[in-house]
Each structure stands twice: as structure tokens, then as C-alpha cells.
Design an enzyme around this catalytic site. Structure first.
Site, PDB file in Angstrom:
ATOM      1  CD  GLU A 166      -2.827   0.247   2.468  1.00  0.00           C
ATOM      2  OE1 GLU A 166      -3.829   1.269   2.869  1.00  0.00           O
ATOM      3  OE2 GLU A 166      -3.069  -0.292   2.831  1.00  0.00           O
ATOM      4  N   GLY A 170      -8.396   5.147   6.921  1.00  0.00           N
ATOM      5  CA  GLY A 170      -8.876   5.102   8.221  1.00  0.00           C
ATOM      6  C   GLY A 170      -9.356   4.025   9.104  1.00  0.00           C
ATOM      7  CD  GLN A 192      -1.075   2.885   4.471  1.00  0.00           C
ATOM      8  OE1 GLN A 192      -1.522   2.042   5.227  1.00  0.00           O
ATOM      9  NE2 GLN A 192      -1.578   3.446   3.715  1.00  0.00           N
ATOM     10  CB  SER A 220      -3.244   1.332   7.797  1.00  0.00           C
ATOM     11  OG  SER A 220      -3.817   1.307   6.663  1.00  0.00           O
TER      12      SER A 220
END
Length: 425
Positions: free
Chosen positions: A169, A199, A203, A201
Site C-alpha cells: 500500500e 481510516g 503509511q 491504517s
């Protein structure tokens, strides 16, 4: 040579090797040049990527033009459509979840020309919303999507429906932004980092300039990606449970709690008189401010700190001057709190989030109509950037929802990975 001309990109498949050797030497040098770069080799192709996030499902339909077989394709345009809530809200009604996908596929049929349907891949990747569900519930939803795909007229590749791992991701969002900003074409070391706040996780991904960043990072935070026949080493991590909405639950002490029928979760990040039922991932929570207590930035920061401190790794070099693109909820909350103009985006410093968080928290009644959670969200973002990743007050963030009119998300990078195996590991 007419065969040669039209299909020079995949000519090897058409002519046996010995024939190839016989044909080529007899061609004059000028013609040979013309043959290896035919006038019109450009072809148009399409890709359909579903992003099944924790708060919504989005379809991205990309039109690419391949001008030169060896170079990266050019993105001609993107058609984008979104529905709410996300698939995870249908955990007990997978058929209804499947219907949201059916509806979005209608958009794809209108966008992709009919004679291209058979060779246009359709792929769905789910993120933190489904990662947070029990396995059997998540699988039932994915099976439903597979059925919907199988009855569609599009090309369904192997493993077309899956839960994407967090590393990909981050890496694929990095590919998207650096492709759209032109940094991938230049083959330079000059790239931009990305911060994505979903919402469920969040990154962080960037190309380290310093070896120390690579050596001092946990081994699983370094991903290799294959581009232009050489390997780039990226620093990347996805923090599950640290997305904006999951962090609200964690701040309230409600993430993974039981006794939801009678428990009320309180926080000094919420307006004192606020009290309502709030649903995420198909579960409803009773949430309220502290009616006879205190509210405001300082107390809120202290509460939010528990969700971040010691959980988020601080990469060695983020204290430097590199520019990060920040999108998703970073962008949305900056717009709602008046930090940037929503139609343009803009550059802010980390300290701007802090300053605005203080204003929002200390004037909760003014901002309540926008969202009773705005103080909590802005404080969380400030805390995540400063105490979490360890950014300096003057780190520049480019807040963007789109770059060159295309959504900043991992979806374009994932479509790309599909066509040019990036070999992420």
C-alpha cells in the site's frame, strides 16, 4: 514487412528466429530505423482498479497510451467514482457488499470501449477495513466480489481479488505520486516521500538518501522495488490501527473493547456536551465528551499520545529537509479546519497543523458543526507527525488530493504493477 511494421513491439512472437535473421539484414539502414521506430506504434489500453477501503469503495478506470514499447506508458486520463460505506460495513450481508461492486462496474462499462472489455483487467484490493475483520467475514466478502467479477465482461486475472498487505500500500502510493510528479521518468534520485492517512491504517514511504536510515530501520521496513532494471530500496511501513478512524477508537479506549451495549466512551478531545452513537466497520459505539470535566488541546494531546508513542518508528533522516506529499485524511482535515483551500491544496509546515489543532480544540463549539471529532483528528495528525514519525516543526508537507488531475492513492501504482511487474519484496 507490413507484418513487421504493425507488430514490431511483439514481432518476436510472430516470426521464427531463423526467419528474423533472414529478414533484417536485407533491409536498408534508413528503413531499419523507420521499422524500429514505426510512425504509429502508440496503442491505448485500460485498467480497472477497485480500492476497497475502510470507509468507502472507489473505482479507478485508467486510460494509458503506450508510445514507446520500452518507456513507461503515459496516463491519458482517470475516471474515478466512490461509494460509502466500505465493504467491511457489509460483513454480515456480503451480497449487499457485492451489489456496491456491481454498481461501480456499470461506470466501467460506460468508460471503457466495448471492444476493449475482454482485455481490460479488473482488480480489487482491500485495505485496513478488511484487515481488521475476522478472517471468515473478510473471505465471504471477497468471494462475493469474485462472483461479481466472474459475471462481468472484463478480463479477470489470477488473484484478482485480495487483501493488499500494508507494505505494498505504501510502496504503490509512492509509485503513483512519483509517476504523476514526473520523478519516475527522469530516473533521478530526486523523488518525493509520501504520507497516506486512511481510516484503518497509515503509511509512510520514501527513498532514503542516507545509508544510516536503512541500517537503523527494522528489516521489514525496507522494501525493494524493481524499476528500470535496477532495484530501488525504499523505507516503508503501514501501521494498522493508526488510521484516523481506528485512532479515534483507540483514543477513546474503544478499539477491541466489549460491553458496547452499555459502555460510553469519553474523551477530553470532544465537546463537553457532545454525546451520540457512532458507527465504524459495522459496529456502533456510544461516544461522549466529559460533561463536568475539561476539554481542550493539552488534555487531548495527552490522550492521543498513547496511540502514537512507542508504536511509530522514527526514521533516521526525516529530520532532514525532504518534501513529503501528504494525502487522504491529512488533506481532508486540513481543508475542513481551514488550513488550505480544498480546490488547490498547498504547502504547509508540520507546525501549521499544531497551531490549527490548538485553535480547533480551544474553540470546539465553533468547529462542532464541521465535525465534533475535528479537535481529536487534528491533534492526532499533529501527534503522529511530531511524536510518531519525528518530523521537525519546519518539515514541508505538500497536501494534495490530486496530482495533475489524478487521485493520489496506491491504485495507479497497483495498476502499474499489474502491467509492469514491479516485483516488490
Amino acid at each position: 514487412l507490413t507484418v513487421h511494421h504493425e507488430h514490431s513491439a511483439n514481432m518476436e512472437n510472430l516470426l521464427p528466429e531463423n526467419l528474423l535473421l533472414e529478414v533484417v539484414p536485407k533491409v536498408l539502414p534508413e528503413v531499419l530505423l523507420e521499422v524500429s521506430h514505426p510512425v504509429n506504434l502508440s496503442r491505448t489500453f485500460y485498467g480497472i482498479m477497485f480500492d476497497a477501503g475502510s470507509t468507502g469503495t472507489r473505482i479507478h478506470i485508467y486510460t494509458f497510451i503506450q508510445k514507446d514499447p520500452v518507456e513507461l506508458p503515459v496516463l491519458d486520463n482517470e475516471m474515478y467514482h466512490a461509494v460509502k460505506p466500505g465493504l467491511s460495513a457489509y460483513k454480515d450481508k456480503p451480497e449487499e457488499g457485492g451489489n456496491t461492486i456491481r454498481a461501480l462496474l456499470k461506470v466501467a462499462k460506460k468508460t471503457v470501449p466495448e471492444d476493449e472489455w475482454k482485455q481490460t483487467p479488473v482488480v480489487l484490493k482491500a485495505t485496513a477495513g478488511l484487515r481488521l475483520l475476522p478472517k471468515e467475514k473478510a473471505n465471504a466478502l471477497l468471494d462475493e466480489v469474485r462472483e461479481v467479477f466472474d459475471e462481468s465482461p472484463f478480463f479477470v486475472p489470477n488473484n484478482s481479488v485480495s487483501i493488499m498487505n500494508g507494505t505494498n500500500e505504501g510502496v504503490l502510493a509512492w509509485v503513483t505520486v512519483n509517476f504523476l510528479t514526473g520523478h519516475l521518468y527522469a530516473k533521478t534520485r530526486k523523488t518525493v516521500g509520501i504520507l497516506d492517512l486512511g481510516g484503518g491504517s497509515t503509511q509512510i514511504t520514501f527513498l532514503p538518501k542516507s545509508k544510516k536510515t536503512v541500517f537503523t530501520a527494522p528489516a521489514s521496513y525496507i522494501a525493494n522495488i524493481n524499476m528500470f532494471n535496477h532495484t530501488l530500496q525504499l523505507y516503508t511501513h503501514s501501521y494498522l490501527g493508526n488510521g484516523l478512524v481506528a485512532a479515534r477508537l483507540a483514543t477513546l479506549g474503544a478499539l477491541g473493547a466489549d460491553g458496547l451495549d452499555w459502555k460510553v466512551f469519553t474523551s477530553s478531545c470532544l465537546p463537553k456536551k457532545f454525546r451520540e452513537d457512532w458507527t465504524f466497520g459495522g459496529i456502533t459505539y456510544k461516544v461522549s465528551g466529559i460533561p463536568d470535566g475539561y476539554a481542550g488541546y493539552k488534555l487531548c494531546y495527552y490522550e492521543v499520545m498513547r496511540v502514537v508513542k512507542g508504536i511509530v518508528h522514527q526514521p533516521f533522516e526525516v529530520k532532514g529537509s525532504s518534501i513529503f506529499y501528504a494525502f487522504s485524511y491529512y488533506f481532508d482535515r486540513a481543508v475542513e479546519s481551514g488550513l488550505i483551500d480544498g480546490s488547490r491544496g498547498g504547502m504547509v509546515e508540520v507546525r501549521d497543523f499544531k497551531k490549527r489543532a490548538k485553535e480547533v480544540c480551544n474553540k470546539m463549539t465553533k468547529y462542532r458543526p464541521i465535525s465534533p471529532f475535528l479537535c481529536m483528528d487534528m491533534t492526532y495528525i499533529t501527534c503522529l507527525l511530531k511524536e510518531g514519525f519525528g518530523f521537525k516543526d519546519n518539515t514541508m508537507l505538500q497536501l494534495a488530493k490530486k496530482v495533475n488531475n489524478v487521485e493520489t492513492s496506491w491504485a495507479l501504482g497497483a495498476t502499474f504493477d499489474h502491467f509492469n511487474n514491479l516485483n516488490i519484496h
